[in-house]
Design a protein around this motif. Structure first.
Motif, PDB file in Angstrom:
ATOM      1  N   LEU A 177      -6.180   1.183 -11.534  1.00  0.00           N
ATOM      2  CA  LEU A 177      -5.868   0.137 -10.574  1.00  0.00           C
ATOM      3  C   LEU A 177      -6.371  -1.254 -10.953  1.00  0.00           C
ATOM      4  O   LEU A 177      -5.694  -2.233 -10.720  1.00  0.00           O
ATOM      5  CB  LEU A 177      -6.369   0.485  -9.167  1.00  0.00           C
ATOM      6  CG  LEU A 177      -5.780   1.742  -8.544  1.00  0.00           C
ATOM      7  CD1 LEU A 177      -6.436   2.024  -7.202  1.00  0.00           C
ATOM      8  CD2 LEU A 177      -4.286   1.626  -8.383  1.00  0.00           C
TER       9      LEU A 177
ATOM     10  N   TYR B 276      -3.824   8.786   3.348  1.00  0.00           N
ATOM     11  CA  TYR B 276      -2.450   8.325   3.540  1.00  0.00           C
ATOM     12  C   TYR B 276      -1.705   9.234   4.514  1.00  0.00           C
ATOM     13  O   TYR B 276      -1.046   8.763   5.437  1.00  0.00           O
ATOM     14  CB  TYR B 276      -1.724   8.263   2.192  1.00  0.00           C
ATOM     15  CG  TYR B 276      -0.275   7.897   2.310  1.00  0.00           C
ATOM     16  CD1 TYR B 276       0.113   6.607   2.629  1.00  0.00           C
ATOM     17  CD2 TYR B 276       0.718   8.853   2.110  1.00  0.00           C
ATOM     18  CE1 TYR B 276       1.447   6.265   2.749  1.00  0.00           C
ATOM     19  CE2 TYR B 276       2.054   8.517   2.228  1.00  0.00           C
ATOM     20  CZ  TYR B 276       2.410   7.226   2.550  1.00  0.00           C
ATOM     21  OH  TYR B 276       3.736   6.884   2.674  1.00  0.00           O
TER      22      TYR B 276
ATOM     23  N   VAL C  82       0.788   0.870   3.946  1.00  0.00           N
ATOM     24  CA  VAL C  82       1.600   0.359   2.839  1.00  0.00           C
ATOM     25  C   VAL C  82       0.734   0.125   1.604  1.00  0.00           C
ATOM     26  O   VAL C  82       1.097   0.519   0.488  1.00  0.00           O
ATOM     27  CB  VAL C  82       2.336  -0.938   3.255  1.00  0.00           C
ATOM     28  CG1 VAL C  82       2.942  -1.630   2.050  1.00  0.00           C
ATOM     29  CG2 VAL C  82       3.420  -0.626   4.275  1.00  0.00           C
ATOM     30  N   VAL C  83      -0.435  -0.492   1.780  1.00  0.00           N
ATOM     31  CA  VAL C  83      -1.316  -0.754   0.642  1.00  0.00           C
ATOM     32  C   VAL C  83      -1.769   0.559   0.009  1.00  0.00           C
ATOM     33  O   VAL C  83      -1.733   0.713  -1.222  1.00  0.00           O
ATOM     34  CB  VAL C  83      -2.522  -1.619   1.078  1.00  0.00           C
ATOM     35  CG1 VAL C  83      -3.576  -1.692  -0.022  1.00  0.00           C
ATOM     36  CG2 VAL C  83      -2.062  -3.021   1.457  1.00  0.00           C
TER      37      VAL C  83
ATOM     38  N   SER D 285      -0.241   3.416   0.093  1.00  0.00           N
ATOM     39  CA  SER D 285       0.901   4.072  -0.571  1.00  0.00           C
ATOM     40  C   SER D 285       1.180   3.430  -1.928  1.00  0.00           C
ATOM     41  O   SER D 285       1.477   4.131  -2.891  1.00  0.00           O
ATOM     42  CB  SER D 285       2.147   4.030   0.313  1.00  0.00           C
ATOM     43  OG  SER D 285       2.673   2.725   0.402  1.00  0.00           O
ATOM     44  N   TYR D 286       1.065   2.105  -2.026  1.00  0.00           N
ATOM     45  CA  TYR D 286       1.281   1.450  -3.321  1.00  0.00           C
ATOM     46  C   TYR D 286       0.144   1.755  -4.288  1.00  0.00           C
ATOM     47  O   TYR D 286       0.380   1.914  -5.492  1.00  0.00           O
ATOM     48  CB  TYR D 286       1.462  -0.053  -3.155  1.00  0.00           C
ATOM     49  CG  TYR D 286       2.838  -0.400  -2.647  1.00  0.00           C
ATOM     50  CD1 TYR D 286       3.987   0.075  -3.283  1.00  0.00           C
ATOM     51  CD2 TYR D 286       3.007  -1.203  -1.526  1.00  0.00           C
ATOM     52  CE1 TYR D 286       5.246  -0.230  -2.817  1.00  0.00           C
ATOM     53  CE2 TYR D 286       4.269  -1.513  -1.056  1.00  0.00           C
ATOM     54  CZ  TYR D 286       5.386  -1.027  -1.709  1.00  0.00           C
ATOM     55  OH  TYR D 286       6.632  -1.340  -1.247  1.00  0.00           O
ATOM     56  N   PHE D 287      -1.096   1.857  -3.813  1.00  0.00           N
ATOM     57  CA  PHE D 287      -2.191   2.269  -4.687  1.00  0.00           C
ATOM     58  C   PHE D 287      -1.919   3.657  -5.255  1.00  0.00           C
ATOM     59  O   PHE D 287      -2.106   3.891  -6.451  1.00  0.00           O
ATOM     60  CB  PHE D 287      -3.521   2.265  -3.931  1.00  0.00           C
ATOM     61  CG  PHE D 287      -4.209   0.926  -3.868  1.00  0.00           C
ATOM     62  CD1 PHE D 287      -3.634  -0.221  -4.380  1.00  0.00           C
ATOM     63  CD2 PHE D 287      -5.450   0.821  -3.272  1.00  0.00           C
ATOM     64  CE1 PHE D 287      -4.272  -1.450  -4.307  1.00  0.00           C
ATOM     65  CE2 PHE D 287      -6.107  -0.399  -3.196  1.00  0.00           C
ATOM     66  CZ  PHE D 287      -5.514  -1.538  -3.717  1.00  0.00           C
TER      67      PHE D 287
ATOM     68  N   MET E  40       0.958   5.076  -5.655  1.00  0.00           N
ATOM     69  CA  MET E  40       2.059   4.961  -6.616  1.00  0.00           C
ATOM     70  C   MET E  40       1.535   4.448  -7.956  1.00  0.00           C
ATOM     71  O   MET E  40       1.887   4.969  -9.020  1.00  0.00           O
ATOM     72  CB  MET E  40       3.131   4.024  -6.081  1.00  0.00           C
ATOM     73  CG  MET E  40       4.277   3.798  -7.055  1.00  0.00           C
ATOM     74  SD  MET E  40       5.349   2.445  -6.578  1.00  0.00           S
ATOM     75  CE  MET E  40       4.249   1.046  -6.699  1.00  0.00           C
ATOM     76  N   LEU E  41       0.676   3.428  -7.921  1.00  0.00           N
ATOM     77  CA  LEU E  41       0.139   2.876  -9.166  1.00  0.00           C
ATOM     78  C   LEU E  41      -0.771   3.875  -9.879  1.00  0.00           C
ATOM     79  O   LEU E  41      -0.789   3.930 -11.116  1.00  0.00           O
ATOM     80  CB  LEU E  41      -0.608   1.573  -8.880  1.00  0.00           C
ATOM     81  CG  LEU E  41       0.285   0.406  -8.478  1.00  0.00           C
ATOM     82  CD1 LEU E  41      -0.557  -0.781  -8.025  1.00  0.00           C
ATOM     83  CD2 LEU E  41       1.215   0.010  -9.616  1.00  0.00           C
TER      84      LEU E  41
ATOM     85  N   HIS F  86       6.925   5.458   2.367  1.00  0.00           N
ATOM     86  CA  HIS F  86       7.042   4.258   1.568  1.00  0.00           C
ATOM     87  C   HIS F  86       7.267   4.522   0.084  1.00  0.00           C
ATOM     88  O   HIS F  86       7.902   3.727  -0.578  1.00  0.00           O
ATOM     89  CB  HIS F  86       5.788   3.385   1.727  1.00  0.00           C
ATOM     90  CG  HIS F  86       5.683   2.858   3.127  1.00  0.00           C
ATOM     91  ND1 HIS F  86       6.525   1.898   3.611  1.00  0.00           N
ATOM     92  CD2 HIS F  86       4.876   3.188   4.141  1.00  0.00           C
ATOM     93  CE1 HIS F  86       6.236   1.628   4.865  1.00  0.00           C
ATOM     94  NE2 HIS F  86       5.232   2.416   5.216  1.00  0.00           N
ATOM     95  N   CYS F  87       6.731   5.583  -0.436  1.00  0.00           N
ATOM     96  CA  CYS F  87       6.908   5.699  -1.883  1.00  0.00           C
ATOM     97  C   CYS F  87       7.128   7.107  -2.392  1.00  0.00           C
ATOM     98  O   CYS F  87       7.079   7.329  -3.568  1.00  0.00           O
ATOM     99  CB  CYS F  87       5.748   5.043  -2.610  1.00  0.00           C
ATOM    100  SG  CYS F  87       4.172   5.843  -2.413  1.00  0.00           S
ATOM    101  N   HIS F  88       7.371   8.059  -1.543  1.00  0.00           N
ATOM    102  CA  HIS F  88       7.734   9.370  -2.083  1.00  0.00           C
ATOM    103  C   HIS F  88       8.556  10.127  -1.104  1.00  0.00           C
ATOM    104  O   HIS F  88       8.941   9.753  -0.093  1.00  0.00           O
ATOM    105  CB  HIS F  88       6.532  10.189  -2.530  1.00  0.00           C
ATOM    106  CG  HIS F  88       5.449  10.320  -1.508  1.00  0.00           C
ATOM    107  ND1 HIS F  88       4.541  11.281  -1.534  1.00  0.00           N
ATOM    108  CD2 HIS F  88       5.098   9.589  -0.428  1.00  0.00           C
ATOM    109  CE1 HIS F  88       3.681  11.163  -0.537  1.00  0.00           C
ATOM    110  NE2 HIS F  88       4.008  10.143   0.131  1.00  0.00           N
TER     111      HIS F  88
END
Length: 187
Positions: free
Chosen positions: A54, A80, A140-141, A143-145, A147-148, A185-187
């Motif tokens: 990250l 999450y 949201v934050v 979920s993006y973490f 994902m990264l 949000h991401c999966h």
């Protein structure tokens, strides 16, 4: 005009558009050479040395650091899943604006019957909606973490994220009536 007798170097002129001399290999410019950089892996791998997580300052170099990072990613994925269910629970609990709309509709025998619909929502300027908004931003934050983290392609970290999501779902979603969540949000 004859340009064959130039005795000056265009790359040394101030404001020159000539490209600088290129030294080193193509790999050096991609960060894979000995120039201090490194190339991002684009396939899944098992490893625990020189894994950036990250932030550039968060580099994993030992097995113990990898175990700690996996545990942290696992907990982040559990969080999450808990956030998703917690927001849904709060939304159901804080539905404060209830309206009943009645309208006449034709009945089966040709008579008119009154049909009543219940509309439930919350007010825009309320503490409940403000809390939902803050929790949504955090979700949201996170979920993006996650994902990264997955995009590091480090298999240990990916397994930790997937396991955390599974455990989080198991712990928090067992009472959930809706199977499909459109707020994912991401999966």
């Amino acid at each position: 005009m004859d340009h064959t007798n130039h005795d000056h170097d265009h790359s040394k002129m101030a404001g020159s558009m000539a490209p600088p001399m290129v030294t080193g290999s193509h790999e050096d410019h991609l960060g894979g050479g000995g120039g201090g950089g490194h190339m991002m892996k684009m396939t899944f791998y098992f490893g625990y040395t020189n894994v950036e997580l990250l932030f550039a300052s968060l580099v994993i170099n030992t097995p113990g650091e990898m175990v700690a990072a996996c545990f942290g990613c696992f907990l982040l994925a559990v969080l999450y899943e808990g956030l998703k269910i917690g927001r849904e629970f709060l939304l159901r609990r804080n539905q404060v604006n209830v309206r009943y709309n009645s309208m006449p509709v034709p009945g089966a025998d040709g008579t008119m019957v009154m049909e009543t619909h219940k509309t439930v929502g919350q007010r825009m300027l309320s503490m409940a909606h403000l809390l939902q908004t803050v929790l949504h931003i955090i979700q949201v934050v996170v979920s993006y973490f996650l994902m990264l983290v997955f995009m590091t392609y480090n298999a240990y970290l990916c397994i930790a994220v997937a396991a955390g999501a599974g455990v989080g779902y198991f712990l928090f979603s067992w009472k959930k009536a809706v199977v499909v969540d459109i707020t994912e949000h991401c999966h």
